[in-house]
Design a protein around this motif. Structure first.
Motif, PDB file in Angstrom:
ATOM      1  N   ARG A 291       0.830  -1.212   0.000  1.00 41.27           N
ATOM      2  CA  ARG A 291       0.000   0.000   0.000  1.00 41.27           C
ATOM      3  C   ARG A 291       0.864   1.262   0.000  1.00 41.27           C
ATOM      4  O   ARG A 291       0.522   2.258  -0.652  1.00 41.27           O
ATOM      5  CB  ARG A 291      -0.922  -0.009   1.228  1.00 41.27           C
ATOM      6  N   GLN A 292       1.998   1.200   0.685  1.00 45.51           N
ATOM      7  CA  GLN A 292       2.865   2.384   0.759  1.00 45.51           C
ATOM      8  C   GLN A 292       3.600   2.655  -0.552  1.00 45.51           C
ATOM      9  O   GLN A 292       4.066   3.765  -0.781  1.00 45.51           O
ATOM     10  CB  GLN A 292       3.871   2.200   1.894  1.00 45.51           C
ATOM     11  N   ILE A 293       3.713   1.637  -1.407  1.00 51.77           N
ATOM     12  CA  ILE A 293       4.354   1.832  -2.718  1.00 51.77           C
ATOM     13  C   ILE A 293       3.342   1.556  -3.829  1.00 51.77           C
ATOM     14  O   ILE A 293       3.691   1.085  -4.914  1.00 51.77           O
ATOM     15  CB  ILE A 293       5.586   0.924  -2.880  1.00 51.77           C
ATOM     16  N   ARG A 294       2.089   1.864  -3.549  1.00 51.84           N
ATOM     17  CA  ARG A 294       0.996   1.526  -4.482  1.00 51.84           C
ATOM     18  C   ARG A 294       1.249   2.061  -5.886  1.00 51.84           C
ATOM     19  O   ARG A 294       0.934   1.400  -6.882  1.00 51.84           O
ATOM     20  CB  ARG A 294      -0.325   2.097  -3.926  1.00 51.84           C
ATOM     21  N   GLU A 295       1.844   3.241  -5.994  1.00 51.32           N
ATOM     22  CA  GLU A 295       2.067   3.830  -7.310  1.00 51.32           C
ATOM     23  C   GLU A 295       3.242   3.184  -8.054  1.00 51.32           C
ATOM     24  O   GLU A 295       3.424   3.430  -9.248  1.00 51.32           O
ATOM     25  CB  GLU A 295       2.316   5.334  -7.178  1.00 51.32           C
ATOM     26  N   GLN A 296       4.035   2.356  -7.361  1.00 52.13           N
ATOM     27  CA  GLN A 296       5.200   1.735  -7.983  1.00 52.13           C
ATOM     28  C   GLN A 296       4.924   0.318  -8.486  1.00 52.13           C
ATOM     29  O   GLN A 296       5.752  -0.256  -9.192  1.00 52.13           O
ATOM     30  CB  GLN A 296       6.360   1.687  -6.978  1.00 52.13           C
ATOM     31  N   ILE A 297       3.788  -0.264  -8.101  1.00 48.94           N
ATOM     32  CA  ILE A 297       3.453  -1.617  -8.537  1.00 48.94           C
ATOM     33  C   ILE A 297       2.234  -1.563  -9.439  1.00 48.94           C
ATOM     34  O   ILE A 297       1.515  -0.557  -9.482  1.00 48.94           O
ATOM     35  CB  ILE A 297       3.184  -2.558  -7.330  1.00 48.94           C
ATOM     36  N   SER A 298       1.983  -2.643 -10.168  1.00 53.76           N
ATOM     37  CA  SER A 298       0.859  -2.658 -11.098  1.00 53.76           C
ATOM     38  C   SER A 298      -0.451  -2.906 -10.360  1.00 53.76           C
ATOM     39  O   SER A 298      -0.470  -3.444  -9.247  1.00 53.76           O
ATOM     40  CB  SER A 298       1.069  -3.752 -12.153  1.00 53.76           C
ATOM     41  N   SER A 299      -1.550  -2.518 -10.999  1.00 52.02           N
ATOM     42  CA  SER A 299      -2.876  -2.755 -10.410  1.00 52.02           C
ATOM     43  C   SER A 299      -3.124  -4.239 -10.209  1.00 52.02           C
ATOM     44  O   SER A 299      -3.738  -4.654  -9.216  1.00 52.02           O
ATOM     45  CB  SER A 299      -3.959  -2.166 -11.316  1.00 52.02           C
ATOM     46  N   GLU A 300      -2.638  -5.057 -11.142  1.00 57.86           N
ATOM     47  CA  GLU A 300      -2.833  -6.500 -11.033  1.00 57.86           C
ATOM     48  C   GLU A 300      -2.102  -7.075  -9.818  1.00 57.86           C
ATOM     49  O   GLU A 300      -2.612  -7.983  -9.151  1.00 57.86           O
ATOM     50  CB  GLU A 300      -2.345  -7.188 -12.313  1.00 57.86           C
ATOM     51  N   MET A 301      -0.923  -6.550  -9.518  1.00 58.67           N
ATOM     52  CA  MET A 301      -0.193  -7.002  -8.336  1.00 58.67           C
ATOM     53  C   MET A 301      -0.964  -6.655  -7.069  1.00 58.67           C
ATOM     54  O   MET A 301      -1.104  -7.491  -6.161  1.00 58.67           O
ATOM     55  CB  MET A 301       1.201  -6.360  -8.300  1.00 58.67           C
ATOM     56  N   TRP A 302      -1.454  -5.441  -7.005  1.00 58.20           N
ATOM     57  CA  TRP A 302      -2.205  -5.007  -5.822  1.00 58.20           C
ATOM     58  C   TRP A 302      -3.481  -5.831  -5.653  1.00 58.20           C
ATOM     59  O   TRP A 302      -3.817  -6.245  -4.543  1.00 58.20           O
ATOM     60  CB  TRP A 302      -2.536  -3.524  -5.923  1.00 58.20           C
ATOM     61  N   GLU A 303      -4.186  -6.080  -6.739  1.00 63.13           N
ATOM     62  CA  GLU A 303      -5.434  -6.848  -6.659  1.00 63.13           C
ATOM     63  C   GLU A 303      -5.182  -8.267  -6.178  1.00 63.13           C
ATOM     64  O   GLU A 303      -5.938  -8.805  -5.365  1.00 63.13           O
ATOM     65  CB  GLU A 303      -6.116  -6.870  -8.030  1.00 63.13           C
ATOM     66  N   GLN A 304      -4.116  -8.895  -6.664  1.00 64.46           N
ATOM     67  CA  GLN A 304      -3.803 -10.257  -6.243  1.00 64.46           C
ATOM     68  C   GLN A 304      -3.417 -10.306  -4.771  1.00 64.46           C
ATOM     69  O   GLN A 304      -3.867 -11.184  -4.022  1.00 64.46           O
ATOM     70  CB  GLN A 304      -2.671 -10.836  -7.097  1.00 64.46           C
ATOM     71  N   LEU A 305      -2.602  -9.376  -4.337  1.00 64.77           N
ATOM     72  CA  LEU A 305      -2.204  -9.346  -2.930  1.00 64.77           C
ATOM     73  C   LEU A 305      -3.397  -9.044  -2.037  1.00 64.77           C
ATOM     74  O   LEU A 305      -3.558  -9.641  -0.963  1.00 64.77           O
ATOM     75  CB  LEU A 305      -1.099  -8.305  -2.721  1.00 64.77           C
ATOM     76  N   ASN A 306      -4.254  -8.145  -2.470  1.00 70.06           N
ATOM     77  CA  ASN A 306      -5.446  -7.814  -1.693  1.00 70.06           C
ATOM     78  C   ASN A 306      -6.388  -9.013  -1.599  1.00 70.06           C
ATOM     79  O   ASN A 306      -6.981  -9.281  -0.544  1.00 70.06           O
ATOM     80  CB  ASN A 306      -6.171  -6.630  -2.335  1.00 70.06           C
ATOM     81  N   HIS A 307      -6.515  -9.750  -2.700  1.00 72.94           N
ATOM     82  CA  HIS A 307      -7.343 -10.954  -2.698  1.00 72.94           C
ATOM     83  C   HIS A 307      -6.789 -11.983  -1.715  1.00 72.94           C
ATOM     84  O   HIS A 307      -7.540 -12.620  -0.964  1.00 72.94           O
ATOM     85  CB  HIS A 307      -7.400 -11.538  -4.111  1.00 72.94           C
TER      86      HIS A 307
END
Length: 306
Positions: free
Chosen positions: A80-96
């Motif tokens: 979350r702290q580097i949200r702008e540095q990772i892809s949306s797909e990475m964030w969605e998978q980790l959040n899932h």
């Protein structure tokens, strides 16, 4: 983030395997397996070694900083702290992955552990695959590889240290009974049983397992493969950052890689495999600290002369 997720996958794999094996083991053997699992995860032993409380401690206990819930929560917070540095797909998978673990409890998974831990392992693998497919090969990607490989090298060295000390100290090694089961468990703990059989056939010997998981340059789970990847990423980071001289982290990684490149398993066992593996773990910790000091918590003066 990357180290936490690698730890999650490793812990889920060991728990899944231990709980599955416990179905066919006597209470004494099951307690011994839990002791090995806890030691492999560098976790203190709880008051009782019964499967239910140990599973709860290693999976859902938020007071345990290395539990699955704690590690996934920490990984998600770092992402979350580097949200702008990772892809949306990475964030969605980790959040899932985070939401699926937070919505479960010990009662819902204990009857069918593989139905819970299997998707966690797959989810961690999927995150890495998504990372490789969507992220630019810049500094961020190399730091992700560094975290994953340092954690893997250290965890595999710890796992080998714990299990090989037990296996090599048995009075007789046989291809049947508990020794054989323990060898299979060790290889499956590193998702390397099939790869070992392709290399050595099904002749399971502790010294061959040690060579395979420690020194094989082609096995993704081996210590040597992980350290090779660490050094490669450090060299790429040095080029990307424009460093004018070799940093301490590169020197430490190069030293550890050279040790593994020229080591012979028979010499390691004859000298003291416990000391050798302890040194690998210590070197991984030193590399981690050097990376922190070189790239994150450095002083202005150090940056001026780099």
């Amino acid at each position: 983030m990357s180290r936490y997720l690698e730890r999650v996958e490793h812990t889920a794999r060991l728990l899944d395997l231990t709980l599955n094996q416990a179905l066919d083991q006597s209470p004494d053997v099951a307690r011994q397996r839990w002791q090995l699992t806890l030691a492999s995860l560098r976790s203190p032993e709880p008051e009782t070694l019964e499967a239910y409380p140990v599973t709860q401690f290693l999976t859902f206990d938020t007071q345990n900083k290395d539990s699955l819930v704690s590690c996934i929560t920490a990984a998600r917070e770092n992402a979350r702290q580097i949200r702008e540095q990772i892809s949306s797909e990475m964030w969605e998978q980790l959040n899932h992955l985070y939401l699926s673990v937070r919505s479960a409890d010990i009662h819902s998974i204990y009857a069918q552990p593989h139905g819970f831990y299997g998707p966690i392992k797959s989810g961690s693998h999927l995150f890495q695959g998504i990372t490789d497919s969507t992220l630019m090969r810049n500094e961020g990607w190399h730091f992700i590889q560094l975290g994953r490989c340092i954690e893997r090298a250290s965890a595999t060295a710890t796992l080998l240290d714990v299990h090989l000390r037990w296996l090599l100290n048995q009075p007789e090694q046989t291809s049947r009974g508990q020794d054989y089961i323990s060898c299979v468990a060790l290889l499956k703990s590193c998702t390397s049983f099939e790869a070992y059989c392709q290399t050595y056939t099904a002749d399971l010997r502790p010294e061959r397992i040690a060579e395979f998981l420690l020194l094989n340059p082609e096995l993704p789970r081996s210590v040597r493969f992980a350290v090779d990847s660490v050094q490669s990423s450090l060299e790429s980071l040095a080029k990307l950052s424009g460093a004018r001289k070799i940093g301490r982290s590169q020197r430490l990684a190069g030293k550890l890689r050279a040790t593994l490149d020229y080591a012979q398993v028979d010499e390691i066992i004859a000298d003291d495999i416990h000391s050798f593996l302890q040194n690998v773990q210590r070197q991984c910790s030193l590399i981690h600290t050097a990376i922190l000091q070189q790239y994150i918590a450095y002083s202005v003066d150090a940056a001026m002369v780099a």
